[in-house]
Design a protein around this motif. Structure first.
Motif, PDB file in Angstrom:
ATOM      1  N   PHE A  76       1.350   2.029   6.700  1.00 21.17           N
ATOM      2  CA  PHE A  76       1.025   1.724   5.302  1.00 21.17           C
ATOM      3  C   PHE A  76      -0.477   1.684   5.072  1.00 21.17           C
ATOM      4  CE2 PHE A  76       5.439   0.224   5.110  1.00 21.17           C
ATOM      5  CZ  PHE A  76       5.811   0.835   3.926  1.00 21.17           C
ATOM      6  N   LYS A  77      -1.229   1.262   6.087  1.00 17.45           N
ATOM      7  CA  LYS A  77      -2.683   1.267   5.950  1.00 17.45           C
ATOM      8  C   LYS A  77      -3.195   2.686   5.759  1.00 17.45           C
ATOM      9  CE  LYS A  77      -3.632  -2.856   8.630  1.00 17.45           C
ATOM     10  NZ  LYS A  77      -4.328  -3.432   9.778  1.00 17.45           N
ATOM     11  N   VAL A  78      -2.587   3.632   6.485  1.00 19.42           N
ATOM     12  CA  VAL A  78      -3.019   5.028   6.357  1.00 19.42           C
ATOM     13  C   VAL A  78      -2.768   5.508   4.923  1.00 19.42           C
ATOM     14  CG1 VAL A  78      -2.534   7.379   7.103  1.00 19.42           C
ATOM     15  CG2 VAL A  78      -2.696   5.549   8.785  1.00 19.42           C
ATOM     16  N   ILE A  79      -1.576   5.206   4.370  1.00 18.25           N
ATOM     17  CA  ILE A  79      -1.284   5.622   2.990  1.00 18.25           C
ATOM     18  C   ILE A  79      -2.307   5.019   2.037  1.00 18.25           C
ATOM     19  CG2 ILE A  79       0.427   5.651   1.137  1.00 18.25           C
ATOM     20  CD1 ILE A  79       2.607   5.346   3.170  1.00 18.25           C
ATOM     21  N   SER A  80      -2.585   3.699   2.196  1.00 14.83           N
ATOM     22  CA  SER A  80      -3.506   3.021   1.285  1.00 14.83           C
ATOM     23  C   SER A  80      -4.893   3.646   1.363  1.00 14.83           C
ATOM     24  CB  SER A  80      -3.598   1.543   1.644  1.00 14.83           C
ATOM     25  OG  SER A  80      -2.335   0.979   1.709  1.00 14.83           O
ATOM     26  N   LEU A  81      -5.377   3.889   2.577  1.00  9.43           N
ATOM     27  CA  LEU A  81      -6.730   4.427   2.719  1.00  9.43           C
ATOM     28  C   LEU A  81      -6.808   5.843   2.156  1.00  9.43           C
ATOM     29  CD1 LEU A  81      -7.638   2.979   6.196  1.00  9.43           C
ATOM     30  CD2 LEU A  81      -8.788   2.515   4.047  1.00  9.43           C
TER      31      LEU A  81
END
Lengths: 478, 183
Positions: A76-81
């Motif tokens: 999810f961090k990858v999607i957010s970034l």
């Protein structure tokens, strides 16, 4: 009570770097006016560095389980970034065309990203709430950036009022859970519920209901979606693009984490509740989108519909289901960002060109933009060679595997309905005569967004889909 | 005081210790409800703020009953003493047009529907509150300032740091929205 050393904070390094990036951006904007041109690129640099650090994170549980850097969170961090990077690049274009000179745009974007990263990693209700507020406060301000436009201000105040109301409801639910289980740690709540057989307690069900209502608000699930069309339409287009991807993904991150790891025993209850909500959301989103004449508003309803699809994986409550939701949100991020990037590209100073009629005959004068829009619209519909199809396929399979046949049938029907309004854009572009002359140019920022989105939509679609599926399941199993 | 609350018999005399504590508790609740009503119903902003301060004072009383005197003190200092006063200053500086707020046209259904929904939620929560068998957990440590300080800087240091960042964003956000544009 362990002593606090640097090692304690080590898992937080990416978040700390993001906060520092935000502070540097504010400082440069205040004291070095000449450097405004580099602000977007500096933001991208900071986010890409953090993305690298996030991808290299090991699976640790810091602060006594309050902060988890597991693979679920990393995804999810990858999607957010990615959503922040793409929205920043759109901002670069917007600044050229509209003369937007708000340095704080980038700083607030970075702070919102910090909040989303913390939400993705939260293993404790307190940390979860603070991450959510960090993100929400930044986004409220981003929505109201264009102070001269009444719609922007209206959208901001609407979003703020509804948002704090939802936060209050969530806090009420959380406090009830704390009162019943004596802990705010998500893992501890699950352990306590299993040990004492609290699962059938009506108070716990009510608490969970309150929390689900608030989460549904955050990810725009019906019947808590009423703010979405107005806010999405009133906000500056790149903020809308960002909101429909980043904060939504972070919302689903906490949705999945709280329900699946916090209340696994209650799955029969929340599973069937979410099945009804998902069906309602898909119906409201897809049917209302049919009558819209503004593409921005249509995409807002489409965002509601896609929240309904994404719920299909969460309600299954299985690792397969969650991984399907995760890969769908990644794919949705690429295709939705792409569609909004075309909207940003076509807008010019003083005129937004957001109406369906503005797209008449686009293919004649600007074939490249038309082809790109065509690909993104196909992907949003879920037509096979594109990634949108793969994502939907996995979601439907997961929900079917968990036994929600009725909901899946509904999802397929509404998906077919959605083809009408997505393909209407394509028809306008290719089968109508141009009405007026649209004048725009590709800036480096918008070209980069379109390139990234195209790469995502086509790449994830052409690669054997199992790669995403397997990767996500493996990630969850770690 | 804890012992007094726990031992409350069914119908204590008003002049006994527990009866008096019960009376103060009811007064606190009354303060919260009155304050909230004034804050929402008043047609002048200044009166709303007075209601808000009243409501905050009542909440501080509840904290005291929950055996958290430190939190009660902070509630008085920060919410009653600082936040309400700040809002009052903001209103004085903004010099809003005095007089009645403009009346808006609201659908005739809005009032009854809202009241019905509110009563339904109230009834459901009241039922839950009284019917549920609430388990009382043993207290962890004391609620004194030293203990709270130690916890904030050890086990809860992440929460503590996060709150400071949230406040920073609130300040930046307020500046972004309130200041005149540079364009």
């Amino acid at each position: 009570m362990n002593a606090i050393t640097w090692a304690t904070f080590e898992p937080l390094l990416p978040e700390m770097l993001l906060v520092c990036t935000g502070l540097v951006l504010i400082g440069l904007d205040l004291f070095a006016e000449k450097t405004r041109e580099v602000l977007p690129w500096l933001t991208v640099l900071g986010c890409v560095t953090v993305l690298g650090m996030v991808l290299g994170e090991r699976n640790v549980s810091a602060f006594g389980g309050m902060f988890l850097t597991d693979s679920y969170g990393v995804f999810f961090k990858v999607i957010s970034l990615l959503s922040v990077i793409m929205a920043t690049l759109m901002g670069e274009h917007y600044r050229r065309v509209h003369g937007l000179r708000h340095g704080e745009y980038y700083a607030l974007m970075v702070f919102a990203a910090t909040g989303m990263l913390i939400m993705a990693s939260a293993g404790d209700l307190m940390v979860l709430y603070l991450g959510l507020e960090l993100m929400a406060l930044s986004v409220y301000c981003l929505v109201g950036m264009n102070k001269r436009e009444a719609v922007s201000a209206e959208a901001a105040i609407k979003y703020f009022l509804m948002g704090v109301f939802a936060s209050a409801i969530m806090l009420f639910g959380m406090s009830l859970v704390y009162g019943l289980t004596g802990s705010t740690s998500i893992a501890e709540i699950a352990r306590f519920t299993a040990r004492t057989g609290l699962a059938e307690n009506p108070a716990l069900l009510a608490a969970l209901g309150l929390m689900i209502a608030a989460f549904c608000f955050k990810v725009a699930v019906a019947p808590f979606h009423f703010w979405t069309p107005d806010v999405y339409e009133g906000a500056p287009t790149m903020v809308t693009a960002f909101m429909s991807v980043g904060p939504k993904a972070a919302g689903f991150a906490v949705f999945g984490r709280v329900l699946v790891s916090g209340f696994p025993e209650l799955q029969p209850h929340w599973g069937s509740l979410l099945a009804i909500l998902a069906l309602l959301t898909m119906a409201v989103g897809n049917i209302t989108a049919l009558v819209q004449t503004s593409i921005k508003r249509m995409l807002a309803y489409s965002a509601i519909a896609h929240a309904g699809y994404s719920l299909l994986g969460v309600l299954a409550g299985t690792a397969d289901g969650l991984s399907a939701t995760m890969s769908y949100l990644l794919i949705y991020g690429f295709m939705n960002m792409g569609a909004f990037a075309i909207l940003v590209l076509l807008s010019s100073r003083g005129a937004h060109h957001e109406s369906l009629d503005d797209y008449r005959g686009l293919a004649k004068n600007h074939p490249l933009a038309a082809v790109l829009m065509l690909i993104f619209m196909f992907s949003l519909t879920g037509i096979p060679p594109t990634a949108g199809f793969i994502g939907k396929f996995y979601l439907l399979r997961a929900a079917l595997g968990a036994g929600y046949t009725g909901t899946v049938i509904g999802a397929v029907i509404f998906s077919a309905i959605s083809a009408y309004f997505y393909l209407r854009v394509v028809r306008n572009m290719y089968m109508s005569e141009p009405e007026g002359e649209l004048d725009f140019s590709y800036s480096p920022g918008i070209s980069a967004v379109l390139g990234l989105a195209l790469l995502g939509v086509v790449g994830l679609g052409l690669l054997p889909g199992t790669i995403i599926g397997r990767a996500a399941s493996a990630l969850l199993g770690q | 005081m804890h012992a007094i609350i726990c031992q409350t018999s069914a119908n204590p005399s008003l002049f006994s210790a527990e009866g008096f504590v019960g009376l103060i508790f009811l007064l606190t609740i009354g303060l919260i409800i009155t304050g909230a009503l004034v804050a929402t119903c008043a047609r002048r902003l200044v009166r709303s703020i007075a209601g808000l301060a009243l409501c905050f004072t009542g909440v501080a009383g509840i904290y005291y009953f929950l055996l958290a005197p430190f939190v009660a003190m902070m509630q008085m200092l920060i919410y009653v003493g600082a936040v309400s006063i700040l809002i009052a200053f903001a209103i004085m500086m903004a010099t809003p047009e005095e007089g009645d707020l403009p009346s808006r046209r609201i659908s005739a259904l809005a009032g009854p529907l809202g009241f019905a929904t509110g009563s339904l939620i109230f009834a459901a929560l009241a039922l839950l509150g009284t019917r549920t068998n609430w388990q009382v957990f043993p207290r962890e440590g004391s609620a004194d300032m030293k203990h709270i300080g130690t916890i904030l800087l050890t086990g809860h240091s992440l929460v503590f740091e996060l709150i400071s960042i949230v406040l920073l964003i609130a300040i930046i956000g307020a500046l972004v929205l309130a200041r005149r544009g540079r364009n």
